[in-house]
Design a protein around this motif. Sequence first.
Motif, PDB file in Angstrom:
ATOM      1  N   GLY A   1      76.647  54.036  74.596  1.00 53.86           N
ATOM      2  CA  GLY A   1      77.302  52.737  74.622  1.00 53.86           C
ATOM      3  C   GLY A   1      76.871  51.830  73.492  1.00 53.86           C
ATOM      4  N   GLN A   2      75.690  52.081  72.932  1.00 54.45           N
ATOM      5  CA  GLN A   2      75.155  51.221  71.883  1.00 54.45           C
ATOM      6  C   GLN A   2      75.224  51.857  70.496  1.00 54.45           C
ATOM      7  N   GLU A   3      75.982  52.950  70.381  1.00 51.38           N
ATOM      8  CA  GLU A   3      76.017  53.678  69.115  1.00 51.38           C
ATOM      9  C   GLU A   3      76.601  52.846  67.972  1.00 51.38           C
ATOM     10  N   GLY A   4      77.560  51.998  68.280  1.00 56.06           N
ATOM     11  CA  GLY A   4      78.193  51.204  67.225  1.00 56.06           C
ATOM     12  C   GLY A   4      77.209  50.310  66.504  1.00 56.06           C
ATOM     13  N   THR A   5      76.313  49.689  67.271  1.00 60.99           N
ATOM     14  CA  THR A   5      75.308  48.818  66.662  1.00 60.99           C
ATOM     15  C   THR A   5      74.302  49.626  65.860  1.00 60.99           C
ATOM     16  N   ALA A   6      73.793  50.707  66.435  1.00 60.68           N
ATOM     17  CA  ALA A   6      72.754  51.495  65.772  1.00 60.68           C
ATOM     18  C   ALA A   6      73.239  52.081  64.454  1.00 60.68           C
ATOM     19  N   ILE A   7      74.399  52.716  64.482  1.00 58.18           N
ATOM     20  CA  ILE A   7      74.873  53.407  63.286  1.00 58.18           C
ATOM     21  C   ILE A   7      75.445  52.426  62.271  1.00 58.18           C
ATOM     22  N   GLY A   8      76.166  51.418  62.730  1.00 56.89           N
ATOM     23  CA  GLY A   8      76.701  50.430  61.795  1.00 56.89           C
ATOM     24  C   GLY A   8      75.611  49.718  61.023  1.00 56.89           C
ATOM     25  N   ALA A   9      74.518  49.382  61.709  1.00 54.46           N
ATOM     26  CA  ALA A   9      73.427  48.649  61.061  1.00 54.46           C
ATOM     27  C   ALA A   9      72.629  49.530  60.110  1.00 54.46           C
ATOM     28  N   THR A  10      72.271  50.732  60.542  1.00 53.08           N
ATOM     29  CA  THR A  10      71.460  51.597  59.681  1.00 53.08           C
ATOM     30  C   THR A  10      72.248  52.059  58.456  1.00 53.08           C
ATOM     31  N   GLU A  11      73.552  52.185  58.592  1.00 50.23           N
ATOM     32  CA  GLU A  11      74.379  52.585  57.447  1.00 50.23           C
ATOM     33  C   GLU A  11      74.373  51.512  56.364  1.00 50.23           C
ATOM     34  N   ALA A  12      74.074  50.282  56.744  1.00 49.89           N
ATOM     35  CA  ALA A  12      74.059  49.180  55.781  1.00 49.89           C
ATOM     36  C   ALA A  12      72.765  49.113  54.977  1.00 49.89           C
ATOM     37  N   LEU A  13      71.769  49.906  55.338  1.00 55.10           N
ATOM     38  CA  LEU A  13      70.486  49.880  54.643  1.00 55.10           C
ATOM     39  C   LEU A  13      70.519  50.764  53.400  1.00 55.10           C
ATOM     40  N   ASP A  14      69.645  50.466  52.454  1.00 57.28           N
ATOM     41  CA  ASP A  14      69.489  51.275  51.248  1.00 57.28           C
ATOM     42  C   ASP A  14      68.217  52.105  51.346  1.00 57.28           C
ATOM     43  N   ALA A  15      68.139  53.138  50.538  1.00 55.97           N
ATOM     44  CA  ALA A  15      66.897  53.890  50.416  1.00 55.97           C
ATOM     45  C   ALA A  15      65.796  52.933  49.959  1.00 55.97           C
ATOM     46  N   GLY A  16      64.662  52.981  50.620  1.00 57.65           N
ATOM     47  CA  GLY A  16      63.568  52.067  50.304  1.00 57.65           C
ATOM     48  C   GLY A  16      63.456  50.903  51.259  1.00 57.65           C
ATOM     49  N   ASP A  17      64.507  50.655  52.056  1.00 58.28           N
ATOM     50  CA  ASP A  17      64.425  49.623  53.081  1.00 58.28           C
ATOM     51  C   ASP A  17      63.599  50.129  54.266  1.00 58.28           C
ATOM     52  N   TYR A  18      63.201  49.200  55.133  1.00 57.37           N
ATOM     53  CA  TYR A  18      62.335  49.527  56.261  1.00 57.37           C
ATOM     54  C   TYR A  18      63.042  49.264  57.592  1.00 57.37           C
ATOM     55  N   LEU A  19      62.663  50.029  58.595  1.00 55.80           N
ATOM     56  CA  LEU A  19      63.213  49.857  59.932  1.00 55.80           C
ATOM     57  C   LEU A  19      62.108  49.945  60.970  1.00 55.80           C
ATOM     58  N   THR A  20      62.138  49.001  61.920  1.00 57.77           N
ATOM     59  CA  THR A  20      61.336  49.135  63.135  1.00 57.77           C
ATOM     60  C   THR A  20      62.288  48.984  64.319  1.00 57.77           C
ATOM     61  N   THR A  21      61.933  49.617  65.417  1.00 59.84           N
ATOM     62  CA  THR A  21      62.837  49.570  66.545  1.00 59.84           C
ATOM     63  C   THR A  21      62.075  49.679  67.865  1.00 59.84           C
ATOM     64  N   THR A  22      62.797  49.950  68.926  1.00 60.72           N
ATOM     65  CA  THR A  22      62.321  49.732  70.284  1.00 60.72           C
ATOM     66  C   THR A  22      62.033  51.029  71.016  1.00 60.72           C
ATOM     67  N   HIS A  23      61.900  50.899  72.341  1.00 61.27           N
ATOM     68  CA  HIS A  23      61.729  52.068  73.205  1.00 61.27           C
ATOM     69  C   HIS A  23      63.041  52.840  73.373  1.00 61.27           C
ATOM     70  N   ARG A  24      64.140  52.334  72.813  1.00 66.91           N
ATOM     71  CA  ARG A  24      65.449  53.004  72.861  1.00 66.91           C
ATOM     72  C   ARG A  24      65.867  53.293  71.411  1.00 66.91           C
ATOM     73  N   PRO A  25      65.157  54.216  70.742  1.00 67.44           N
ATOM     74  CA  PRO A  25      65.261  54.285  69.277  1.00 67.44           C
ATOM     75  C   PRO A  25      66.144  55.377  68.706  1.00 67.44           C
ATOM     76  N   HIS A  26      66.650  56.286  69.523  1.00 67.48           N
ATOM     77  CA  HIS A  26      67.152  57.550  68.984  1.00 67.48           C
ATOM     78  C   HIS A  26      68.339  57.381  68.041  1.00 67.48           C
ATOM     79  N   GLY A  27      69.267  56.458  68.358  1.00 69.67           N
ATOM     80  CA  GLY A  27      70.392  56.227  67.463  1.00 69.67           C
ATOM     81  C   GLY A  27      69.955  55.665  66.128  1.00 69.67           C
ATOM     82  N   HIS A  28      68.954  54.773  66.151  1.00 66.31           N
ATOM     83  CA  HIS A  28      68.449  54.205  64.900  1.00 66.31           C
ATOM     84  C   HIS A  28      67.774  55.284  64.052  1.00 66.31           C
ATOM     85  N   ILE A  29      66.989  56.139  64.714  1.00 70.16           N
ATOM     86  CA  ILE A  29      66.274  57.194  63.991  1.00 70.16           C
ATOM     87  C   ILE A  29      67.265  58.169  63.359  1.00 70.16           C
ATOM     88  N   LEU A  30      68.258  58.582  64.130  1.00 72.15           N
ATOM     89  CA  LEU A  30      69.280  59.482  63.586  1.00 72.15           C
ATOM     90  C   LEU A  30      70.062  58.797  62.474  1.00 72.15           C
TER      91      LEU A  30
END
Length: 301
Positions: A10-39
């Motif tokens: 249900g939350q895939e749109g947020t996870a993938i839309g946001a991470t796709e906007a990042l560039d190589a060299g950017d940083y990410l931290t996330t929560t106990h529900r991280p799998h979409g962000h990690i992928l």
Amino acid sequence: MFTDAHLMQGQEGTAIGATEALDAGDYLTTTHRPHGHILGMGIEPKRVMAEIGGRETGISGGRGGEMHMFEPSQGIIGSNGIVGASLPHAAGAALASKLDGDDAVAIAFFGDGASNQGIVHETMNLAAVWELPVLFLVENNGYAVTLPVEESSGPEQLADRAAGYGMPGKTIEGQDVLTVYQEVSDSIESIRSGDGPQFIEAETYRYLDHTASLTGMFDYRSEEEEERWHERDPVPNFRERLLDADIFDADEIESIEATETERVEESVEFMEESELPPGEDAATGFYQDEEYDGIYQPRYR
């Protein structure tokens, strides 16, 4: 071995839309529900599944489980089971970027429940004071376990809190991956140009319970509410947009889905065939075992 999983259907749109906007060299931290962000950061699904199963081939060597995953080489400086703890880590990475003079941006995902934690407010305040290149993105899925957001938070929109820190804030449609991508891209462009931190509230919804082990234990959502949000499911809705735009035809999408289903099945098989971490390495990564030279080198791998 499986740990209790915090799934994010249900939350895939947020996870993938946001991470796709990042560039190589950017940083990410996330929560106990991280799998979409990690992928979304490009980690091989096999390594994610192996970590969920506590295997040595996992992204954190089987030591982090499903809530604590990291891969510094790809900008992932940690998912975190402590509610709200992703924000100070992202702010630290943003501070390092500013001191180094590069243009890297950090993004911190957190939930509506975490938005009421003291460390969250302290971090956003300090980020504003120091004008750090960091984006705070709250995934408002409506519930902190079973507590509705309207019973835990004062403002009608969580993004309204951004004004208190002197940073821009906006509420966006979190179920549409293209909307998320565009809105996050705009904010990151502004941050990268030196405008300081920003705040985004993505309105989304988790279709399953807080954790797999709590499935069906609490009756806190109406059928009408769930049906309404399922109509906004980001996956089938994006599929329809691809068809309507003639980017793919039905056969091509079916082929893509079959390929990805096979990848998932292969990932499960990979996890099951992988070894558990050896017992003698249980303490690896807890202590600095060489003379400290002023540069922290993780000892986890």
